[in-house]
Design a protein around this motif. Structure first.
Motif, PDB file in Angstrom:
ATOM      1  N   ARG A  79     103.503  44.810  64.622  1.00  0.00           N
ATOM      2  CA  ARG A  79     102.805  45.214  65.839  1.00  0.00           C
ATOM      3  C   ARG A  79     103.264  46.574  66.343  1.00  0.00           C
ATOM      4  O   ARG A  79     104.426  46.948  66.171  1.00  0.00           O
ATOM      5  N   ILE A  80     102.345  47.287  66.988  1.00  0.00           N
ATOM      6  CA  ILE A  80     102.654  48.517  67.712  1.00  0.00           C
ATOM      7  C   ILE A  80     102.244  48.305  69.167  1.00  0.00           C
ATOM      8  O   ILE A  80     101.084  47.961  69.451  1.00  0.00           O
ATOM      9  N   THR A  81     103.189  48.485  70.065  1.00  0.00           N
ATOM     10  CA  THR A  81     102.979  48.206  71.488  1.00  0.00           C
ATOM     11  C   THR A  81     101.846  49.051  72.065  1.00  0.00           C
ATOM     12  O   THR A  81     101.810  50.281  71.886  1.00  0.00           O
ATOM     13  N   LYS A  82     100.931  48.355  72.749  1.00  0.00           N
ATOM     14  CA  LYS A  82      99.789  48.996  73.421  1.00  0.00           C
ATOM     15  C   LYS A  82      98.928  49.812  72.458  1.00  0.00           C
ATOM     16  O   LYS A  82      98.135  50.652  72.881  1.00  0.00           O
ATOM     17  N   ALA A  83      99.102  49.563  71.150  1.00  0.00           N
ATOM     18  CA  ALA A  83      98.341  50.288  70.126  1.00  0.00           C
ATOM     19  C   ALA A  83      98.431  51.794  70.340  1.00  0.00           C
ATOM     20  O   ALA A  83      97.463  52.532  70.167  1.00  0.00           O
ATOM     21  N   HIS A  84      99.620  52.242  70.703  1.00  0.00           N
ATOM     22  CA  HIS A  84      99.802  53.653  71.057  1.00  0.00           C
ATOM     23  C   HIS A  84     101.146  54.153  70.554  1.00  0.00           C
ATOM     24  O   HIS A  84     102.134  53.434  70.581  1.00  0.00           O
ATOM     25  N   PHE A  85     101.166  55.392  70.114  1.00  0.00           N
ATOM     26  CA  PHE A  85     102.425  56.036  69.734  1.00  0.00           C
ATOM     27  C   PHE A  85     102.266  57.538  69.862  1.00  0.00           C
ATOM     28  O   PHE A  85     101.160  58.070  70.012  1.00  0.00           O
ATOM     29  N   SER A  86     103.398  58.243  69.804  1.00  0.00           N
ATOM     30  CA  SER A  86     103.404  59.707  69.864  1.00  0.00           C
ATOM     31  C   SER A  86     104.246  60.265  68.738  1.00  0.00           C
ATOM     32  O   SER A  86     105.278  59.684  68.372  1.00  0.00           O
ATOM     33  N   ILE A  87     103.797  61.382  68.175  1.00  0.00           N
ATOM     34  CA  ILE A  87     104.569  62.151  67.211  1.00  0.00           C
ATOM     35  C   ILE A  87     104.610  63.588  67.717  1.00  0.00           C
ATOM     36  O   ILE A  87     103.550  64.187  67.963  1.00  0.00           O
ATOM     37  N   ASN A  88     105.813  64.130  67.905  1.00  0.00           N
ATOM     38  CA  ASN A  88     105.971  65.496  68.415  1.00  0.00           C
ATOM     39  C   ASN A  88     105.167  65.720  69.697  1.00  0.00           C
ATOM     40  O   ASN A  88     104.467  66.730  69.861  1.00  0.00           O
ATOM     41  N   ASP A  89     105.268  64.728  70.593  1.00  0.00           N
ATOM     42  CA  ASP A  89     104.631  64.783  71.919  1.00  0.00           C
ATOM     43  C   ASP A  89     103.096  64.756  71.875  1.00  0.00           C
ATOM     44  O   ASP A  89     102.437  65.004  72.890  1.00  0.00           O
ATOM     45  N   VAL A  90     102.545  64.452  70.725  1.00  0.00           N
ATOM     46  CA  VAL A  90     101.095  64.249  70.618  1.00  0.00           C
ATOM     47  C   VAL A  90     100.835  62.746  70.585  1.00  0.00           C
ATOM     48  O   VAL A  90     101.379  62.036  69.738  1.00  0.00           O
ATOM     49  N   GLY A  91     100.014  62.265  71.532  1.00  0.00           N
ATOM     50  CA  GLY A  91      99.757  60.831  71.616  1.00  0.00           C
ATOM     51  C   GLY A  91      98.559  60.408  70.782  1.00  0.00           C
ATOM     52  O   GLY A  91      97.583  61.162  70.631  1.00  0.00           O
ATOM     53  N   TYR A  92      98.632  59.191  70.242  1.00  0.00           N
ATOM     54  CA  TYR A  92      97.545  58.629  69.433  1.00  0.00           C
ATOM     55  C   TYR A  92      97.240  57.220  69.932  1.00  0.00           C
ATOM     56  O   TYR A  92      98.137  56.381  70.027  1.00  0.00           O
ATOM     57  N   GLN A  93      95.970  57.008  70.250  1.00  0.00           N
ATOM     58  CA  GLN A  93      95.523  55.688  70.694  1.00  0.00           C
ATOM     59  C   GLN A  93      94.772  55.011  69.554  1.00  0.00           C
ATOM     60  O   GLN A  93      93.772  55.530  69.059  1.00  0.00           O
TER      61      GLN A  93
END
Length: 328
Positions: A79-93
């Motif tokens: 699982r990925i929490t809230k279906a959200h993550f960031s790489i180098n301060d760029v967010g991905y939904q």
């Protein structure tokens, strides 16, 4: 060694191939191009064939099962929490498929794809597939999965990938083991781990690593049934837990045989289940245990859980191994 290819059916107009690799001991594995699935792990003991993993004999059961039996799950397992993550301060939904969260990278993950496939040598099969932005993940990701069986009765699964855009990569095989003539509760498990992840009600890591105690303590061999019994006072009826491991992660054994589990990543997720009989599953009558070797789940959202970022132009490769031993 010999590899035999047969037809296992068709999905979306594409042929699904089954490859059976057999070694000098007549130990064999069967793998499918659909979801790069580990379909069978069969050994011969005193002239009798015995399957060591949960499996189906037709493609439709693999397509419809919610348990992902034997499939490659990814590009990110778990699982990925809230279906959200960031790489180098760029967010991905991402597109959620588990409440507000995403599990196994969504409905179009590797577990729903039919891979290209070739016999790579006299003891290995190579699966390849390219994913491109499915479920909201950034980047074109070229994936290679190689299954190998050697004459020491060891299965190796190697996952390799490269991408044109910073993204995530943390796949696993969702394989379920049952080694015994008896119920899975009578089989013994040892996990070489001092810590497991604290989970919330959504089965998401809170960020805490807890010392293994009581039900969760498998530092020495313990019957799975004993562990399940120890869970009851906690109002829990199954294992669905992530352990911090390294190298030789675990051993599962019955009276007559054992499997040793090895990984070059830091996580093992165990999950007691009954993918074959839903009625028995509803009464916690488990037929098998999933042993998912991977980087710890939701690592992208927890700094000390391990690295799952794959940078543009970078290539990465991970290997999990499963060694069968007959016990005297």
């Amino acid at each position: 060694m010999v590899v035999v290819k047969t037809n296992f059916g068709e999905t979306n107009g594409q042929e699904v191939s089954l490859y059976k690799i057999t070694n000098k001991n007549q130990t064999s594995i069967s793998v499918l191009s659909y979801a790069a699935t580990w379909q069978n792990f069969e050994v011969v003991e005193d002239g009798v064939k015995r399957s060591l993993i949960e499996r189906f004999d037709n493609l439709n059961d693999y397509i419809k099962t919610p348990y992902e039996v034997g499939k490659t799950i990814g590009r990110v397992a778990g699982r990925i929490t809230k279906a959200h993550f960031s790489i180098n301060d760029v967010g991905y939904q991402l597109q959620p498929n588990d409440g507000a969260n995403i599990i196994h990278s969504g409905d179009y993950g590797l577990q729903s794809q039919n891979f290209d496939s070739i016999v790579d040598s006299d003891n290995s099969v190579l699966f390849t597939h390219t994913v491109n932005g499915e479920d909201g993940f950034p980047g074109v990701l070229k994936v290679k999965i190689r299954y190998t069986l050697n004459d020491d009765d060891e299965v190796a699964i190697t996952y390799s990938a490269r991408t044109n855009h910073d993204t995530l990569f943390n796949p696993s095989c969702h394989v379920y083991f049952n080694l015994g003539e008896s119920n899975i509760r009578q089989q013994q498990l040892r996990i070489n781990s001092k810590h497991f992840l604290d989970m919330n009600a959504e089965k998401l890591p809170t960020g805490k690593m807890l010392a293994v105690t009581n039900a969760y303590d498998f530092k020495n061999f313990k019957k799975i049934g004993q562990g399940l019994k120890q869970l009851k006072p906690l109002d829990k009826f199954e294992f669905d837990d992530a352990y911090v491991v390294r190298d030789k992660a675990a051993t599962l054994k019955s009276d007559k045989r054992a499997i040793d589990f090895y990984t070059d990543r830091n996580g093992l997720v165990i999950f007691t289940a009954n993918p074959i009989d839903q009625q028995k599953a509803s009464t916690h009558d488990y037929s098998s245990i999933a042993m998912e070797l991977m980087t710890l789940p939701d690592a992208i959202n927890h700094a000390d859980f391990g690295e799952t970022i794959l940078n543009a132009g970078q290539k990465v490769s991970y290997t999990n191994k499963f060694k069968y031993r007959k016990l005297d």
